[in-house]
Design an enzyme around this catalytic site. Structure first.
Site, PDB file in Angstrom:
ATOM      1  N   LYS A  54     -33.880 -32.410  29.056  1.00 42.28           N
ATOM      2  CA  LYS A  54     -34.583 -33.664  29.347  1.00 42.28           C
ATOM      3  C   LYS A  54     -35.068 -34.298  28.045  1.00 42.28           C
ATOM      4  CE  LYS A  54     -35.760 -32.307  33.986  1.00 42.28           C
ATOM      5  NZ  LYS A  54     -36.640 -31.531  34.844  1.00 42.28           N
ATOM      6  N   GLN A  98     -42.566 -29.242  34.868  1.00 42.69           N
ATOM      7  CA  GLN A  98     -41.353 -28.537  35.305  1.00 42.69           C
ATOM      8  C   GLN A  98     -41.723 -27.473  36.341  1.00 42.69           C
ATOM      9  OE1 GLN A  98     -38.057 -29.223  34.188  1.00 42.69           O
ATOM     10  NE2 GLN A  98     -37.566 -27.871  35.883  1.00 42.69           N
ATOM     11  N   ASP A 121     -41.238 -38.286  38.790  1.00 42.51           N
ATOM     12  CA  ASP A 121     -40.507 -37.462  39.755  1.00 42.51           C
ATOM     13  C   ASP A 121     -40.655 -38.009  41.175  1.00 42.51           C
ATOM     14  OD1 ASP A 121     -38.931 -35.429  38.881  1.00 42.51           O
ATOM     15  OD2 ASP A 121     -40.523 -33.919  38.790  1.00 42.51           O
TER      16      ASP A 121
END
Ligand code: NDP
Length: 296
Positions: A54, A98, A121
């Site tokens: 990422k 994460q 997200d």
């Protein structure tokens, strides 16, 4: 008949290119560098790879990438203090913790702590509510990527029968909401659904987000349907490990009109949409118009 293979890798590369153009324009015209902060708790090797990827992908588009690594035994208070700092930092437009995190931490509470405007997200309850009520949500990256592939393949989705297999907050539910917004007639199937194959055969659009390797076989698919395979499953056969989807590609490709492969279908779209969401968040934070082609 053999289905058209939907090339998610190529589409994702184009999308990342569009993101890079928007980043360059934001920097040049407004002096704004979109910034994505990724928080990793512990040393899970798979998570370390995801976080590294990422970071690389975001830097490639020209945006700022901030990585925060915390020890596996970090206290809830210390993690929340970091999230609070990132929430308050104007150079950070997107925050991602994460998952999975160690068991002493609550994923639900972590998501709730993130500023919904920086929740790239799309997991915050406010974003789920905005999506369901037709507002300006941050949309979860994987369903957003699936929608982009479907629009590219089919144009208008209006009036189509869509079946989403899976009802997770991460994939199934936001996918169903997005398809409803596109005026599809949506069915959500799950582990208690009766006659699953027959339900799936009603679909013009079939999205599989189950987490069961190759469960959806060709006989679940209406001839000519568009099949989006979200599943990422590692299977080992005769000592060799490979990635397979939730769809049995070999039989499905004979029946479907179009289908995403695994790997190279939905997977690359997820990270590209994370970058797209970060640019969207940077624009919203600065009261600039929504960038075209990056949102739902
Ligand atoms: P979850 O485990 O959270 O949800 C799975 C869903 O599938 C549940 O709603 C469950 O139903 C349903 N289900 C399980 N078994 C069956 C069955 N036999 N018949 C019908 N439905 C069933 O998974 P996620 O949504 O997080 O992920 C789904 C898949 O997508 C996984 O393979 C995951 O690895 C992959 N994934 C891929 C991403 C990408 O970037 N491509 C990103 C995120 C996920 P119930 O609710 O009744 O238990």
């Amino acid at each position: 008949m053999s289905a058209t293979i939907i090339d998610g890798k190529a589409f994702a590369a184009k999308l990342r290119g569009k993101v890079a153009e928007h980043v360059a324009r934001l920097k040049a015209d407004f002096g704004i560098a979109p910034g994505l902060a990724v928080v990793l708790v512990g040393t899970d090797p798979a998570s370390e790879v995801y976080v590294r990827n990422k970071g690389i992908a975001s830097r490639e588009t020209g945006m700022n990438s901030f990585e925060h690594k915390l020890p596996a035994d970090v206290t809830t208070a210390a993690l929340y203090a970091l999230i609070d700092r990132l929430n308050a930092d104007p150079t950070v437009h997107g925050i991602l913790v994460q998952f999975p995190v160690p068991a002493h931490l609550s994923e639900t509470e972590i998501v709730a702590r993130i500023d919904p405007a920086k929740d790239v997200d799309g997991l915050h309850i406010l974003n789920a509510g905005l999506l369901a009520s037709g507002g300006k949500a941050m949309v979860s990256c994987t369903p957003l990527g699936c929608l982009m592939l479907l629009r590219d393949q089919l144009g208008s989705l209006s009036g189509m029968n869509a079946v989403v297999v899976g009802r997770s907050n991460l994939v199934g539910k936001p996918m169903a909401q997005l398809l409803l917004r596109e005026s599809c007639t949506v069915t959500i199937a799950h582990s208690r659904t009766r006659e699953l194959a027959s339900v799936c055969r009603g679909a013009d659009i079939l999205v599989a987000a189950v987490g069961r390797p190759q469960m959806i076989t060709g006989d679940f698919i209406r001839p000519g349907a568009t099949v989006i395979d979200v599943g990422i499953n590692r299977v080992t056969h005769e000592g060799k490990t490979r990635l397979v989807g939730d769809v049995d590609f070999a039989s499905a490709v004979q029946v479907a009109g179009a289908i995403t492969p695994v790997p190279g279908g939905v997977g690359p779209m997820t990270i590209a949409c994370l970058l797209a969401n970060t640019v969207t968040a940077a624009c919203r934070a600065n009261d600039l118009p929504e960038p075209e082609g990056l949102t739902a």
